[in-house]
Design a protein around this motif. Structure first.
Motif, PDB file in Angstrom:
ATOM      1  N   PRO A  13      10.340  62.123   1.698  1.00  0.00           N
ATOM      2  CA  PRO A  13      10.608  60.670   1.633  1.00  0.00           C
ATOM      3  C   PRO A  13       9.717  59.915   0.652  1.00  0.00           C
ATOM      4  O   PRO A  13      10.160  58.997  -0.017  1.00  0.00           O
ATOM      5  CB  PRO A  13      10.357  60.219   3.076  1.00  0.00           C
ATOM      6  CG  PRO A  13      10.629  61.441   3.896  1.00  0.00           C
ATOM      7  CD  PRO A  13      10.176  62.599   3.076  1.00  0.00           C
ATOM      8  N   GLY A  14       8.471  60.294   0.538  1.00  0.00           N
ATOM      9  CA  GLY A  14       7.553  59.573  -0.345  1.00  0.00           C
ATOM     10  C   GLY A  14       7.828  59.767  -1.820  1.00  0.00           C
ATOM     11  O   GLY A  14       7.266  59.061  -2.666  1.00  0.00           O
ATOM     12  N   LYS A  15       8.684  60.739  -2.165  1.00  0.00           N
ATOM     13  CA  LYS A  15       8.955  61.043  -3.569  1.00  0.00           C
ATOM     14  C   LYS A  15      10.196  60.321  -4.117  1.00  0.00           C
ATOM     15  O   LYS A  15      10.513  60.468  -5.303  1.00  0.00           O
ATOM     16  CB  LYS A  15       9.135  62.556  -3.761  1.00  0.00           C
ATOM     17  CG  LYS A  15       7.866  63.362  -3.522  1.00  0.00           C
ATOM     18  CD  LYS A  15       8.112  64.834  -3.805  1.00  0.00           C
ATOM     19  CE  LYS A  15       6.835  65.655  -3.633  1.00  0.00           C
ATOM     20  NZ  LYS A  15       7.067  67.095  -3.906  1.00  0.00           N
ATOM     21  N   PHE A  16      10.909  59.575  -3.263  1.00  0.00           N
ATOM     22  CA  PHE A  16      12.156  58.962  -3.699  1.00  0.00           C
ATOM     23  C   PHE A  16      11.958  58.017  -4.882  1.00  0.00           C
ATOM     24  O   PHE A  16      12.672  58.094  -5.886  1.00  0.00           O
ATOM     25  CB  PHE A  16      12.813  58.194  -2.540  1.00  0.00           C
ATOM     26  CG  PHE A  16      13.650  59.066  -1.658  1.00  0.00           C
ATOM     27  CD1 PHE A  16      14.644  59.865  -2.186  1.00  0.00           C
ATOM     28  CD2 PHE A  16      13.432  59.099  -0.293  1.00  0.00           C
ATOM     29  CE1 PHE A  16      15.420  60.682  -1.369  1.00  0.00           C
ATOM     30  CE2 PHE A  16      14.196  59.903   0.536  1.00  0.00           C
ATOM     31  CZ  PHE A  16      15.192  60.702  -0.006  1.00  0.00           C
ATOM     32  N   ALA A  17      10.981  57.109  -4.771  1.00  0.00           N
ATOM     33  CA  ALA A  17      10.774  56.109  -5.824  1.00  0.00           C
ATOM     34  C   ALA A  17      10.435  56.782  -7.156  1.00  0.00           C
ATOM     35  O   ALA A  17      10.963  56.392  -8.207  1.00  0.00           O
ATOM     36  CB  ALA A  17       9.665  55.142  -5.414  1.00  0.00           C
ATOM     37  N   ALA A  56      18.974  50.854 -11.238  1.00  0.00           N
ATOM     38  CA  ALA A  56      19.220  49.853 -10.198  1.00  0.00           C
ATOM     39  C   ALA A  56      18.614  50.291  -8.868  1.00  0.00           C
ATOM     40  O   ALA A  56      17.941  49.502  -8.174  1.00  0.00           O
ATOM     41  CB  ALA A  56      20.726  49.613 -10.049  1.00  0.00           C
ATOM     42  N   LEU A  57      18.816  51.551  -8.514  1.00  0.00           N
ATOM     43  CA  LEU A  57      18.271  52.068  -7.260  1.00  0.00           C
ATOM     44  C   LEU A  57      16.747  52.166  -7.327  1.00  0.00           C
ATOM     45  O   LEU A  57      16.047  51.898  -6.342  1.00  0.00           O
ATOM     46  CB  LEU A  57      18.884  53.444  -6.972  1.00  0.00           C
ATOM     47  CG  LEU A  57      18.728  54.027  -5.561  1.00  0.00           C
ATOM     48  CD1 LEU A  57      19.274  53.062  -4.519  1.00  0.00           C
ATOM     49  CD2 LEU A  57      19.445  55.361  -5.457  1.00  0.00           C
ATOM     50  N   GLY A  58      16.239  52.544  -8.522  1.00  0.00           N
ATOM     51  CA  GLY A  58      14.791  52.607  -8.707  1.00  0.00           C
ATOM     52  C   GLY A  58      14.129  51.250  -8.538  1.00  0.00           C
ATOM     53  O   GLY A  58      13.053  51.134  -7.944  1.00  0.00           O
ATOM     54  N   LEU A  59      14.789  50.192  -9.034  1.00  0.00           N
ATOM     55  CA  LEU A  59      14.280  48.833  -8.838  1.00  0.00           C
ATOM     56  C   LEU A  59      14.231  48.478  -7.359  1.00  0.00           C
ATOM     57  O   LEU A  59      13.249  47.892  -6.874  1.00  0.00           O
ATOM     58  CB  LEU A  59      15.175  47.826  -9.573  1.00  0.00           C
ATOM     59  CG  LEU A  59      14.828  47.507 -11.023  1.00  0.00           C
ATOM     60  CD1 LEU A  59      15.872  46.562 -11.615  1.00  0.00           C
ATOM     61  CD2 LEU A  59      13.445  46.871 -11.125  1.00  0.00           C
ATOM     62  N   ALA A  60      15.296  48.818  -6.640  1.00  0.00           N
ATOM     63  CA  ALA A  60      15.366  48.495  -5.216  1.00  0.00           C
ATOM     64  C   ALA A  60      14.266  49.196  -4.425  1.00  0.00           C
ATOM     65  O   ALA A  60      13.794  48.671  -3.412  1.00  0.00           O
ATOM     66  CB  ALA A  60      16.736  48.885  -4.664  1.00  0.00           C
ATOM     67  N   LEU A 280      23.786  68.537  -0.923  1.00  0.00           N
ATOM     68  CA  LEU A 280      23.014  69.164  -1.998  1.00  0.00           C
ATOM     69  C   LEU A 280      21.731  68.410  -2.320  1.00  0.00           C
ATOM     70  O   LEU A 280      20.727  69.017  -2.724  1.00  0.00           O
ATOM     71  CB  LEU A 280      23.869  69.270  -3.261  1.00  0.00           C
ATOM     72  CG  LEU A 280      24.983  70.317  -3.271  1.00  0.00           C
ATOM     73  CD1 LEU A 280      25.825  70.169  -4.528  1.00  0.00           C
ATOM     74  CD2 LEU A 280      24.391  71.723  -3.198  1.00  0.00           C
ATOM     75  N   PHE A 281      21.766  67.057  -2.179  1.00  0.00           N
ATOM     76  CA  PHE A 281      20.642  66.244  -2.639  1.00  0.00           C
ATOM     77  C   PHE A 281      19.876  65.577  -1.496  1.00  0.00           C
ATOM     78  O   PHE A 281      19.204  64.573  -1.699  1.00  0.00           O
ATOM     79  CB  PHE A 281      21.135  65.186  -3.629  1.00  0.00           C
ATOM     80  CG  PHE A 281      21.636  65.772  -4.915  1.00  0.00           C
ATOM     81  CD1 PHE A 281      20.775  66.007  -5.975  1.00  0.00           C
ATOM     82  CD2 PHE A 281      22.968  66.113  -5.067  1.00  0.00           C
ATOM     83  CE1 PHE A 281      21.229  66.565  -7.158  1.00  0.00           C
ATOM     84  CE2 PHE A 281      23.443  66.663  -6.248  1.00  0.00           C
ATOM     85  CZ  PHE A 281      22.570  66.905  -7.292  1.00  0.00           C
ATOM     86  N   GLY A 282      19.993  66.123  -0.299  1.00  0.00           N
ATOM     87  CA  GLY A 282      19.112  65.693   0.780  1.00  0.00           C
ATOM     88  C   GLY A 282      19.466  64.407   1.464  1.00  0.00           C
ATOM     89  O   GLY A 282      18.587  63.740   2.015  1.00  0.00           O
ATOM     90  N   LEU A 332      13.958  69.664  -4.908  1.00  0.00           N
ATOM     91  CA  LEU A 332      14.808  69.841  -3.731  1.00  0.00           C
ATOM     92  C   LEU A 332      14.324  71.075  -2.988  1.00  0.00           C
ATOM     93  O   LEU A 332      14.211  72.163  -3.574  1.00  0.00           O
ATOM     94  CB  LEU A 332      16.269  70.017  -4.134  1.00  0.00           C
ATOM     95  CG  LEU A 332      16.993  68.785  -4.646  1.00  0.00           C
ATOM     96  CD1 LEU A 332      18.379  69.164  -5.181  1.00  0.00           C
ATOM     97  CD2 LEU A 332      17.130  67.732  -3.563  1.00  0.00           C
ATOM     98  N   GLU A 333      14.016  70.924  -1.711  1.00  0.00           N
ATOM     99  CA  GLU A 333      13.521  72.029  -0.897  1.00  0.00           C
ATOM    100  C   GLU A 333      14.534  72.363   0.198  1.00  0.00           C
ATOM    101  O   GLU A 333      15.259  71.478   0.658  1.00  0.00           O
ATOM    102  CB  GLU A 333      12.180  71.653  -0.265  1.00  0.00           C
ATOM    103  CG  GLU A 333      11.119  71.241  -1.266  1.00  0.00           C
ATOM    104  CD  GLU A 333       9.895  70.663  -0.598  1.00  0.00           C
ATOM    105  OE1 GLU A 333       9.976  70.393   0.626  1.00  0.00           O
ATOM    106  OE2 GLU A 333       8.871  70.486  -1.285  1.00  0.00           O
TER     107      GLU A 333
END
Length: 335
Positions: A13-17, A56-60, A280-282, A332-333
């Motif tokens: 979760p901490g790696k999303f941004a 856009a998602l990165g900004l959010a 595939l992408f969690g 991806l793990e």
């Protein structure tokens, strides 16, 4: 829908941004690279859309976390994509640019989105018909460059007169539904032009072959427009492009039953691919919000058979390749 469906892979979760930050950085130059390579321009469209969704998602994600570097970089790429939309001569990418950012920010800033983004979208529907018409008359004709055309279009949209109001009204009651075009096809098929049956599906399979492997491949635009001319929707000598939407091609194939069958396949395919992207992408954020919404934006439009199948198949291949790269990089793990 088979929910809840356990993801096969996960991202911490901490790696999303940070992951969205790098997705925005790398997808934009990749789009430019594919645009320069002969026969691979369709991949440029994929990664251009992916860059927009990632920014856009990165900004959010970055704004509430107050990651100022991420905010600056994602905002820059978002601005570049918004500029490309403004100079494209099309209404849809401009509306989507505003709408998608609002959708991603809504869970965190509900009141701000309702106060700012909703009125902005309504305003766009009123001014864009005039704005886009001016862009097409100036920039597309080659008389002026994109920056000058954009300035003139903005001026015309802000200072709308009676002609602009008429164009807006025509867009709102006509183009939003395209029902006029549909009725023309219904009147001519099967009375004047018989049902195509599997012919449009066969043409769609031909289009799948990359032009880099088949340089003499038929031009997709010409294949699609031929049935428009045969139905008498527009004159063959007209410079207007009036590609039929998916529902029209479904009708041209088998009439009412064609609409029922092909729209069912359409919905099932969209749902199944979205599910696989999430697996595939969690989960939803990377799978649906980024990858599916970025690579498979064609599902939002409902294009003609040839354009739709070609885009979906090659976007699906791109999705599998991206997933494999992220697994190899251990981003991806296994879940």
């Amino acid at each position: 829908m088979q929910y809840p469906k356990a993801p096969r892979y996960r991202v911490q979760p901490g790696k999303f941004a940070q992951l969205l930050y790098y997705a925005a950085i790398f997808s934009f130059p990749l789009a430019i690279l594919f645009l320069k390579l002969p026969g691979l321009s369709q991949f440029a469209n994929q990664f251009n859309a992916l860059s927009f969704m990632a920014s856009a998602l990165g900004l959010a994600f970055a704004i509430p976390q107050k990651k100022f570097v991420n905010i600056a970089v994602c905002a820059m790429f978002y601005a570049l994509n918004f500029y490309a939309a403004m100079t494209s001569g099309f209404k849809e990418p401009i509306i989507l640019s505003v709408m998608v950012l609002g959708v991603f920010l809504y869970p965190i800033y509900k009141k701000m989105v309702l106060i700012i983004f909703v009125p902005t979208l309504l305003l766009l529907f009123l001014v864009l018909p005039t704005y886009v018409n001016v862009i097409r008359q100036t920039s597309w004709a080659g008389d002026t460059n994109a920056d000058v055309a954009t300035s003139e279009a903005l001026d015309a949209a802000i200072n709308q007169g009676a002609t602009a109001d008429e164009g807006t009204w025509t867009f709102l009651v006509g183009r939003l539904s395209e029902i006029g075009m549909f009725t023309t096809f219904v009147e001519s098929t099967p009375e004047n032009v018989g049902y195509y049956h599997f012919e449009l599906v066969k043409q769609s399979l031909i289009v799948l072959v990359p032009r880099i492997l088949w340089p003499s491949k038929p031009v997709t635009e010409q294949l699609v427009m031929q049935r428009v001319y045969d139905a008498g929707v527009i004159n063959p000598y007209s410079r207007v492009s009036a590609k039929p939407p998916f529902i029209v091609d479904a009708y041209l194939s088998w009439g009412g039953w064609g609409i029922f069958i092909f729209l069912f396949i359409y919905g099932a395919a969209a749902q199944r691919i979205c599910q696989q992207a999430e697996s595939l992408f969690g989960g939803y954020i990377l799978g649906a919000a980024l990858v599916f919404s970025g690579l498979f934006q064609i599902f939002w439009r409902g294009q003609s058979f040839e354009f739709l199948l070609n885009n979906v198949v090659w976007s699906y291949i791109s999705m599998l390749i991206i997933a494999a790269i992220l697994r190899r990089a251990r981003i991806l793990e296994p879940a």
